[in-house]
Design a protein around this motif. Structure first.
Motif, PDB file in Angstrom:
ATOM      1  N   LEU A  66       6.123  -2.664 -10.164  1.00 24.24           N
ATOM      2  CA  LEU A  66       5.926  -1.673 -11.222  1.00 24.24           C
ATOM      3  C   LEU A  66       6.293  -0.274 -10.755  1.00 24.24           C
ATOM      4  CD1 LEU A  66       4.830  -1.058 -14.102  1.00 24.24           C
ATOM      5  CD2 LEU A  66       2.627  -0.620 -13.014  1.00 24.24           C
ATOM      6  N   THR A  67       5.966   0.053  -9.510  1.00 25.15           N
ATOM      7  CA  THR A  67       6.201   1.413  -9.006  1.00 25.15           C
ATOM      8  C   THR A  67       7.530   1.552  -8.282  1.00 25.15           C
ATOM      9  OG1 THR A  67       5.062   0.924  -6.926  1.00 25.15           O
ATOM     10  CG2 THR A  67       3.732   1.830  -8.742  1.00 25.15           C
ATOM     11  N   ALA A  68       8.310   0.483  -8.228  1.00 23.48           N
ATOM     12  CA  ALA A  68       9.593   0.483  -7.510  1.00 23.48           C
ATOM     13  C   ALA A  68       9.399   0.941  -6.070  1.00 23.48           C
ATOM     14  CB  ALA A  68      10.626   1.330  -8.238  1.00 23.48           C
ATOM     15  N   ALA A  69       8.375   0.416  -5.431  1.00 26.88           N
ATOM     16  CA  ALA A  69       8.071   0.752  -4.035  1.00 26.88           C
ATOM     17  C   ALA A  69       9.198   0.265  -3.122  1.00 26.88           C
ATOM     18  CB  ALA A  69       6.749   0.108  -3.628  1.00 26.88           C
ATOM     19  N   PRO A  70       9.355   0.898  -1.951  1.00 25.06           N
ATOM     20  CA  PRO A  70      10.440   0.487  -1.051  1.00 25.06           C
ATOM     21  C   PRO A  70      10.257  -0.915  -0.462  1.00 25.06           C
ATOM     22  CG  PRO A  70       9.114   2.223  -0.056  1.00 25.06           C
ATOM     23  CD  PRO A  70       8.628   2.051  -1.455  1.00 25.06           C
ATOM     24  N   VAL A  71       9.044  -1.432  -0.496  1.00 24.20           N
ATOM     25  CA  VAL A  71       8.798  -2.790   0.001  1.00 24.20           C
ATOM     26  C   VAL A  71       8.968  -3.757  -1.166  1.00 24.20           C
ATOM     27  CG1 VAL A  71       7.129  -4.336   1.080  1.00 24.20           C
ATOM     28  CG2 VAL A  71       7.158  -1.917   1.713  1.00 24.20           C
ATOM     29  N   PRO A  72       9.904  -4.698  -1.070  1.00 21.44           N
ATOM     30  CA  PRO A  72      10.135  -5.613  -2.188  1.00 21.44           C
ATOM     31  C   PRO A  72       8.944  -6.555  -2.419  1.00 21.44           C
ATOM     32  CG  PRO A  72      11.623  -6.091  -0.341  1.00 21.44           C
ATOM     33  CD  PRO A  72      10.808  -4.916   0.043  1.00 21.44           C
ATOM     34  N   PRO A  73       8.683  -6.875  -3.676  1.00 22.39           N
ATOM     35  CA  PRO A  73       7.569  -7.775  -3.989  1.00 22.39           C
ATOM     36  C   PRO A  73       7.663  -9.121  -3.267  1.00 22.39           C
ATOM     37  CG  PRO A  73       8.411  -6.774  -5.989  1.00 22.39           C
ATOM     38  CD  PRO A  73       9.335  -6.379  -4.884  1.00 22.39           C
ATOM     39  N   ALA A  74       8.872  -9.654  -3.117  1.00 21.28           N
ATOM     40  CA  ALA A  74       9.020 -10.952  -2.439  1.00 21.28           C
ATOM     41  C   ALA A  74       8.496 -10.888  -1.007  1.00 21.28           C
ATOM     42  CB  ALA A  74      10.481 -11.392  -2.448  1.00 21.28           C
ATOM     43  N   LEU A  75       8.756  -9.781  -0.331  1.00 22.75           N
ATOM     44  CA  LEU A  75       8.258  -9.613   1.032  1.00 22.75           C
ATOM     45  C   LEU A  75       6.733  -9.525   1.050  1.00 22.75           C
ATOM     46  CD1 LEU A  75       8.987  -9.292   4.012  1.00 22.75           C
ATOM     47  CD2 LEU A  75       9.168  -6.824   3.616  1.00 22.75           C
ATOM     48  N   LEU A  76       6.180  -8.856   0.065  1.00 17.99           N
ATOM     49  CA  LEU A  76       4.714  -8.788  -0.045  1.00 17.99           C
ATOM     50  C   LEU A  76       4.113 -10.167  -0.316  1.00 17.99           C
ATOM     51  CD1 LEU A  76       4.233  -5.438  -1.965  1.00 17.99           C
ATOM     52  CD2 LEU A  76       3.579  -5.940   0.391  1.00 17.99           C
ATOM     53  N   TRP A  77       4.763 -10.949  -1.174  1.00 18.37           N
ATOM     54  CA  TRP A  77       4.273 -12.312  -1.431  1.00 18.37           C
ATOM     55  C   TRP A  77       4.254 -13.133  -0.146  1.00 18.37           C
ATOM     56  CZ3 TRP A  77       1.274 -13.328  -5.124  1.00 18.37           C
ATOM     57  CH2 TRP A  77       1.444 -12.799  -6.409  1.00 18.37           C
ATOM     58  N   VAL A  78       5.309 -13.010   0.663  1.00 14.63           N
ATOM     59  CA  VAL A  78       5.355 -13.727   1.939  1.00 14.63           C
ATOM     60  C   VAL A  78       4.224 -13.256   2.854  1.00 14.63           C
ATOM     61  CG1 VAL A  78       6.723 -14.074   4.062  1.00 14.63           C
ATOM     62  CG2 VAL A  78       7.812 -14.258   1.815  1.00 14.63           C
ATOM     63  N   GLY A  79       4.038 -11.936   2.926  1.00 21.79           N
ATOM     64  CA  GLY A  79       2.969 -11.383   3.759  1.00 21.79           C
ATOM     65  C   GLY A  79       1.590 -11.819   3.302  1.00 21.79           C
TER      66      GLY A  79
END
Length: 186
Positions: free
Chosen positions: A38-51
């Motif tokens: 939503l905020t277009a953060a520099p960390v991609p959502p896919a990477l967060l899902w993996v983490g």
């Protein structure tokens, strides 16, 4: 791990503690990938899902600890799927136990360490189901007086934390639904 006799008593981490900590982890991490998108953060959502997934597996692995008491000693171990690099168990023969010493925590509580003949300390697991029985068995096997040994946290503390975690999950549901709705409007 050393051989365990067949008359061993096994103690696992309390289901209340496991459920509370796993739920808290989900409540704290689940919104992150949605908010990242939503905020277009520099960390991609896919990477967060993996983490988030890897962190969840690591937390679950830590919560699979089991304490085994038998005629030979006390053993703390984990299932075979938990890498020993991640969580190492330990084993202490009763003949090596010199004392059970209290130590203050940073929050003012008390934890207890077995002191071995070599002077090495081994943390007494305190978040297991049947802690009072575990302590009685330690006293019977070592002769050390354990009348003052109490668990670090009482069940009511985890019930309160679970209640607040459930409230946080409700806020998460609202946050995620808002993020999904606004993500569709953009």
């Amino acid at each position: 791990m050393s051989n365990v006799t067949k008359d061993a008593a096994t103690f696992r981490i309390s289901p209340l503690i496991r459920i509370t900590l796993l739920s808290l982890y989900v409540a704290l991490t689940l919104p992150l990938p949605f908010l990242s998108e939503l905020t277009a953060a520099p960390v991609p959502p896919a990477l967060l899902w993996v983490g988030v997934a890897l962190g969840g597996v690591a937390l679950y692995a830590a919560l699979t600890e089991r304490v085994i008491i038998d005629d030979l000693g006390i053993h703390v171990n984990y299932p075979g799927w938990v890498p020993s690099l991640f969580r190492k168990g330990w084993s202490l023969p009763w003949s090596e136990v010199r004392a059970l010493k209290p130590r203050s925590t940073g929050q003012g509580g008390l934890v207890y360490y077995f002191l071995s003949e070599s002077g090495k300390g081994y943390l007494l697991p305190m978040r297991v189901v049947g802690f009072a029985k575990l302590v009685r068995l330690v006293e019977a096997k070592t002769g050390i007086d354990t009348t003052d040994v109490r668990p670090l946290a009482q069940p009511w503390m985890y019930l309160i934390l679970l209640g607040f975690t459930l409230l946080l999950l409700l806020v998460d549901a609202w946050t995620i639904s808002t993020a999904l709705t606004q993500g569709n409007l953009v």
